[in-house]
Design an enzyme around this catalytic site. Structure first.
Site, short mmCIF file in Angstrom:
data_model
loop_
_atom_site.label_atom_id
_atom_site.label_comp_id
_atom_site.label_asym_id
_atom_site.label_seq_id
_atom_site.Cartn_x
_atom_site.Cartn_y
_atom_site.Cartn_z
N GLU A 1 0.89 -1.23 -0.11
CA GLU A 1 -0.03 0.02 -0.13
C GLU A 1 0.88 1.17 0.09
O GLU A 1 0.57 2.09 -0.63
CB GLU A 1 -1.18 -0.01 1.31
CG GLU A 1 -1.89 -0.81 0.92
CD GLU A 1 -2.71 -1.09 2.22
OE1 GLU A 1 -4.09 -0.50 2.38
OE2 GLU A 1 -2.40 -1.90 3.23
N ASP B 1 -2.31 -4.35 3.39
CA ASP B 1 -2.64 -4.89 5.17
C ASP B 1 -3.50 -6.25 5.25
O ASP B 1 -4.28 -6.57 4.58
CB ASP B 1 -3.09 -3.69 5.78
CG ASP B 1 -2.15 -2.46 5.80
OD1 ASP B 1 -0.71 -2.71 5.72
OD2 ASP B 1 -2.44 -1.23 5.80
N ASP C 1 -6.22 -6.87 6.77
CA ASP C 1 -7.63 -6.72 7.50
C ASP C 1 -8.44 -6.39 6.16
O ASP C 1 -8.03 -6.70 4.96
CB ASP C 1 -7.59 -5.51 8.17
CG ASP C 1 -7.28 -4.03 7.39
OD1 ASP C 1 -6.75 -4.29 6.09
OD2 ASP C 1 -6.85 -3.05 7.95
N GLU D 1 -10.05 -3.91 4.97
CA GLU D 1 -9.55 -2.86 3.70
C GLU D 1 -8.39 -3.29 2.80
O GLU D 1 -8.48 -3.12 1.67
CB GLU D 1 -9.34 -1.74 4.54
CG GLU D 1 -9.61 -0.38 3.80
CD GLU D 1 -11.18 -0.25 3.66
OE1 GLU D 1 -11.43 0.35 2.66
OE2 GLU D 1 -11.99 -0.71 4.73
N TYR E 1 1.10 -5.04 13.17
CA TYR E 1 -0.26 -4.25 12.37
C TYR E 1 -0.88 -3.63 13.73
O TYR E 1 -1.22 -4.18 14.54
CB TYR E 1 -0.72 -5.04 11.52
CG TYR E 1 -1.71 -4.18 10.73
CD1 TYR E 1 -1.34 -3.29 10.02
CD2 TYR E 1 -3.08 -4.57 10.66
CE1 TYR E 1 -2.03 -2.59 9.13
CE2 TYR E 1 -4.07 -3.95 9.97
CZ TYR E 1 -3.52 -3.23 9.16
OH TYR E 1 -4.27 -2.08 8.11
N ARG F 1 -4.04 -1.95 13.43
CA ARG F 1 -5.51 -2.20 13.39
C ARG F 1 -6.04 -3.71 13.66
O ARG F 1 -5.84 -4.47 12.79
CB ARG F 1 -5.95 -1.63 11.99
CG ARG F 1 -5.75 -0.23 11.57
CD ARG F 1 -6.33 0.19 10.19
NE ARG F 1 -6.17 1.54 10.09
CZ ARG F 1 -5.27 2.28 9.53
NH1 ARG F 1 -3.96 1.22 9.09
NH2 ARG F 1 -5.04 3.40 9.31
N HIS G 1 -5.34 -12.43 13.77
CA HIS G 1 -4.35 -10.77 13.84
C HIS G 1 -3.74 -11.27 15.43
O HIS G 1 -4.00 -12.06 16.31
CB HIS G 1 -5.30 -9.93 13.94
CG HIS G 1 -5.68 -9.70 12.45
ND1 HIS G 1 -6.66 -8.89 12.35
CD2 HIS G 1 -5.74 -10.44 11.45
CE1 HIS G 1 -7.04 -8.81 11.20
NE2 HIS G 1 -6.38 -9.85 10.46
#
Length: 852
Positions: A9, A82, A84, A86, A304, A306, A350
């Site tokens: 990203e 990432d 997740d 998104e 990470y 989030r 996660h």
């Protein structure tokens, strides 16, 4: 030529990962989303199972062009955004955009929780396929928010002047803020008195200590949950009676209670708790915290950021335990690792937010961090380290003292000593949070108690009393609002910071210090939401912006991610609720009242001439005719249109028959103040400064004055706030206005100053007038920090208002210290004006260029 293309990203992450993978890999950045729903239309076909229309974003067009060119040269494409929802969606959008240029079998999905060489290499050894359940969860959220925003917001804009939007989660968050404000507004404080005594032993040690009244005849005193307890001392007469009785009564120790309590460490951070702790301990706003955490993650220092899972990788757990044993000693190491249970919806794959290497202690990160980044890393490191240590053991000793003749008065004092610090050995900055909270013996907590035994008498050095009032619950801060959203199951880790930013950008809340205060606009929006809720309830329908409904939608999104339900089925269930809300939210004006207004205005023979303001022309006659045509076509006027029509009747009250004036309860508008046109005339020939941009807003004095002039031409009386700023502009441009000293007296401008100027303000501003080399602007997140424009802004405000706020002056002095080398005799000026010691100037732009 590289055989493999890797797409991440951010450019910073691309550079870091390229170092690990070597020459056979080309790592490029998508710079976020490359495709999205179109900006200017709905982009969702609700008739075809909510089929979305995706288009390349403005930035995405160029990015995709470069990615396509590189993808054609490579054998494999690794999608590595990432880990997740998104990130998964970005990976899918990249796949969809590139699959015409690369065979579908050549795409691989790679995920990792930390940017370290072992983690990256391990991830590339076991590539996977895109998780479509996770993509569909993100897609459902995006489409939900688009439908609410595009179809719900126009309804709100028609009803409420200045309102920009409603949001599926944003409006629920605003509702919590407004409901808390209403609770505070309607709270009725009650007066009560505290009673205590400063006492000491009758033999050494004679150090005094304080005891506080806890019970009267076994009834508890004080407050609980903001309400007075049964034994509370409520009146001055009652207090005087107690004091009179106590004056003639000895104090005797009735009991000494000693017990040891243990306090467990908190779990490692997840997104919400990191934002809350960084706000409380460091004063960082959630958006700022996430921006800093992103840099720490891309630097390879933390996992990470989030996440809503407390899970820790076994390897990291083993490393942490070994570090605790070696650094603090085996007595600080629990027999088994500490485990913390995540909420049901948390993704256990996660991890919690932790350092990637516990051996990298704060202050020795090995990479260049600025001060704010160092502070956040320290917070994360200490929290993780403490989470794998034994509980703290605290000895708590409470002494109870009795007095009284007719009544029994029980006084109490408690002191705590740390027997064994346990996790507090590492908790550092969070140690302050481990003190007893309100209601947990805090009222009687004292630093130290002497040795005491049951039955011994105490000497009273002084009787203490204080009048107090019960207080309402505190306003939300960003941190406590995030906690409330999390506890109610509203929103997710990736959305909290954005929600806070939206409330601020839309001007629905203001921040006073750290407290969130709803603006009148925010209050009006929630009032509309609550009125709509009542209508929906009466029709046995659900409310779109009710906390439990929103939380239920979040649960369904989690179910989609877990493959339990189809996203289109969830949309089919949701969409009728949106349509019902829109239908019930449309407040219409009373048709009978509107008919009377049209009747009144039809008698007007002399309409005010049209007034052009900017690109818009205001024409009362045309507005009246347009609204009349709408009603003739069977359309109902909105509440806002109805209010506008009634105000128009008031403006033309002299041409309306008396019977209708009485029936419509028309009141002649307040006339324009007599001196306002003259003030505007004085500014007509002024050479205004160029408009200045602050964040997303542009402040343009010329446009503001023109707008006020247009309003006065239309006969509108300026508000007190508009008039105050008009006076400020007169002062600001006083050097261009003849005989201004006389005008200052005539308009009483000196009497209207809200703040007195600190005498150091003008000379400190003068020090910066001749700075020749300003530091380059710095971007932090989406905001630009520019010393030169900041100075110019403050200078303009000082010229206009004659003063700066304490906060502005403090920031100005702090900035001056960075330019000490360019200010002659800075040491003398430092003492004279209370300036800080010289600070290291900001580096030049080329020295601070980030990897991005």
């Amino acid at each position: 030529m590289s055989k493999n293309l890797v797409i991440v990203e951010s450019p910073a992450k691309a550079k870091k990962i390229n170092q690990f993978l070597g020459k056979d890999y080309t790592v490029m950045a998508s710079v976020g989303h490359v495709r999205d729903l179109p900006a200017k239309k709905l982009g969702v076909d609700v008739e075809k199972d909510f089929e979305p229309e995706y288009v390349a974003t403005t930035r995405g067009k160029k990015v995709l062009k470069d990615l396509k060119a590189e993808a054609k040269k490579c054998e494999k494409v690794f999608l590595a955004p990432d880990p997740d929802r998104e990130g998964e969606a970005i990976a899918w959008h990249l796949f969809e955009a590139l699959k015409k240029h690369v065979s579908e079998e050549s795409f691989y999905r790679v995920t990792y929780n930390e940017i370290t060489k072992p983690a990256i290499l391990a991830a590339f050894e076991q590539p996977e396929k895109i998780d479509m359940d996770r993509v569909n969860a993100q897609q459902a959220r995006r489409i939900l928010d688009r439908l609410v925003g595009f179809q719900g917001s126009p309804v709100v804009r028609k009803q409420i002047r200045g309102a920009q939007s409603v949001g599926r989660v944003q409006t629920v968050a605003l509702r919590l803020v407004v409901e808390r404000e209403n609770e505070i507004t309607h709270f009725k404080p009650e007066t009560y008195f505290t009673v205590g005594a400063e006492v000491r032993k009758q033999k050494a040690p004679l150090d005094p200590f304080t005891v506080k009244l806890a019970r009267i005849n076994n009834e508890p005193v004080g407050i609980k949950d903001r309400k007075l307890l049964p034994g509370a001392v409520k009146t001055q007469e009652q207090l005087e009676g107690i004091q009179k009785e106590l004056d003639n009564s000895p104090l005797k120790v009735s009991d000494v209670i000693t017990k040891e309590v243990t306090r467990r460490a908190r779990p490692p951070f997840i997104t919400s708790t990191l934002q809350q702790s960084a706000s409380g301990a460091l004063g960082y706003a959630p958006a700022r915290t996430m921006g800093i955490a992103q840099k720490l993650y891309e630097s390879g220092l933390i996992t990470y950021m989030r996440t809503d899972s407390f899970n820790i990788a076994k390897s990291a757990l083993d490393e942490c335990r070994a570090f605790v044993g070696d650094t603090y000693g085996t007595e600080y190491l629990p027999e088994k690792p500490n485990f913390y249970k995540s909420k049901g919806a948390a993704q256990e794959a996660h991890e919690a937010i932790r350092p990637t290497d516990v051996a990298v202690r704060p202050g020795n990160e090995g990479v260049k961090l600025d001060l704010v980044e160092q502070k956040l890393y320290k917070l994360i490191w200490e929290r993780f380290m403490a989470s794998q240590m034994v509980p703290a053991r605290i000895a708590r000793r409470t002494v109870e003292v009795e007095a009284g003749s007719e009544n029994t008065y029980l006084f109490r004092a408690t002191a705590s000593d740390i027997v064994f610090p346990g996790y507090m050995k590492a908790s550092g900055i969070e140690a302050a949070a481990d003190k007893p909270k309100n209601g947990e013996n805090s009222d009687s907590e004292t630093d130290k108690l002497p040795p005491l035994v049951q039955g011994e008498n105490l000497d009273v050095l002084d009787w203490l009393s204080e009048q107090k009032e019960t207080k309402p619950v505190a306003r939300y801060t960003e941190a406590s609002l995030i906690r409330a959203l999390e506890e109610n199951g509203v929103g997710r880790p990736s959305t909290y910071a954005a929600i806070m930013s939206k409330l601020d950008e839309r001007e629905y809340v203001l921040k006073e210090k750290r407290s969130l205060v709803p603006t009148p606009l925010g209050m009006e929006l929630v009032e509309l939401v609550l009125k709509t809720e009542e209508k929906l309830k009466s029709d046995h329908k659900v409310d779109l912006f009710e906390v439990h409904f929103t939380a239920d939608m979040e649960t369904k999104l989690d179910d989609i991610e877990e493959g339990k339900i189809e996203w289109t089925a969830m949309m089919q269930e949701f969409y009728p609720s949106l349509l019902e809300w829109i239908s019930h939210a449309k407040e219409t004006a009373d048709p009978a009242l509107m008919a009377k207004c049209f009747q009144a205005l039809s008698t007007v023979s002399e309409w005010a001439p049209p007034v052009k303001s900017g690109r818009r022309t205001y024409d009362d006659n045309k507005t009246f005719e347009d609204l009349k045509d709408k009603v003739a076509e069977g359309e109902l006027l909105s509440k806002r249109q109805g209010e506008m029509l009634h105000k128009m009747c008031c403006r033309y009250i002299k041409q309306v028959p008396e019977a209708l004036v009485a029936e419509l309860e028309l009141v002649e508008p307040e006339a324009v103040r007599s001196d306002t046109p003259r003030k505007l005339e004085l500014l007509a020939n002024v050479q205004f400064e160029e408009g200045r941009k602050v964040g997303k807003r542009t402040y343009d004095d010329k446009k503001f004055v023109t707008s006020l002039g247009d309003q006065v031409t239309m006969g509108k009386r300026l508000t007190d706030r508009q008039l105050a700023y008009l006076d400020t502009l007169l002062t600001k441009y006083s050097d261009q206005i003849e005989n201004f000293d006389a005008l200052r007296v005539e308009f009483k401008l000196d009497e209207k100053k809200e703040v007195e100027a600190d005498p150091s303000t003008a000379p400190v501003l003068a020090l910066l007038e001749n700075i020749s080399e300003w530091a380059e602007p710095v971007m932090r997140g989406k905001r630009e920090f520019n010393d030169k424009t900041f100075y110019e802004s403050l200078a303009a405000q000082f010229k206009g208002r004659g003063a700066l706020s304490d906060r502005q002056l403090a920031a100005l002095k702090k900035m001056v210290a960075r330019y000490a080398e360019q200010i002659p005799d800075y040491a003398d000026k430092q003492d004279q004006h209370g300036l800080p010691a010289p600070r290291k100037p900001k580096p030049k732009k080329e020295e601070t260029a980030t990897e991005e």
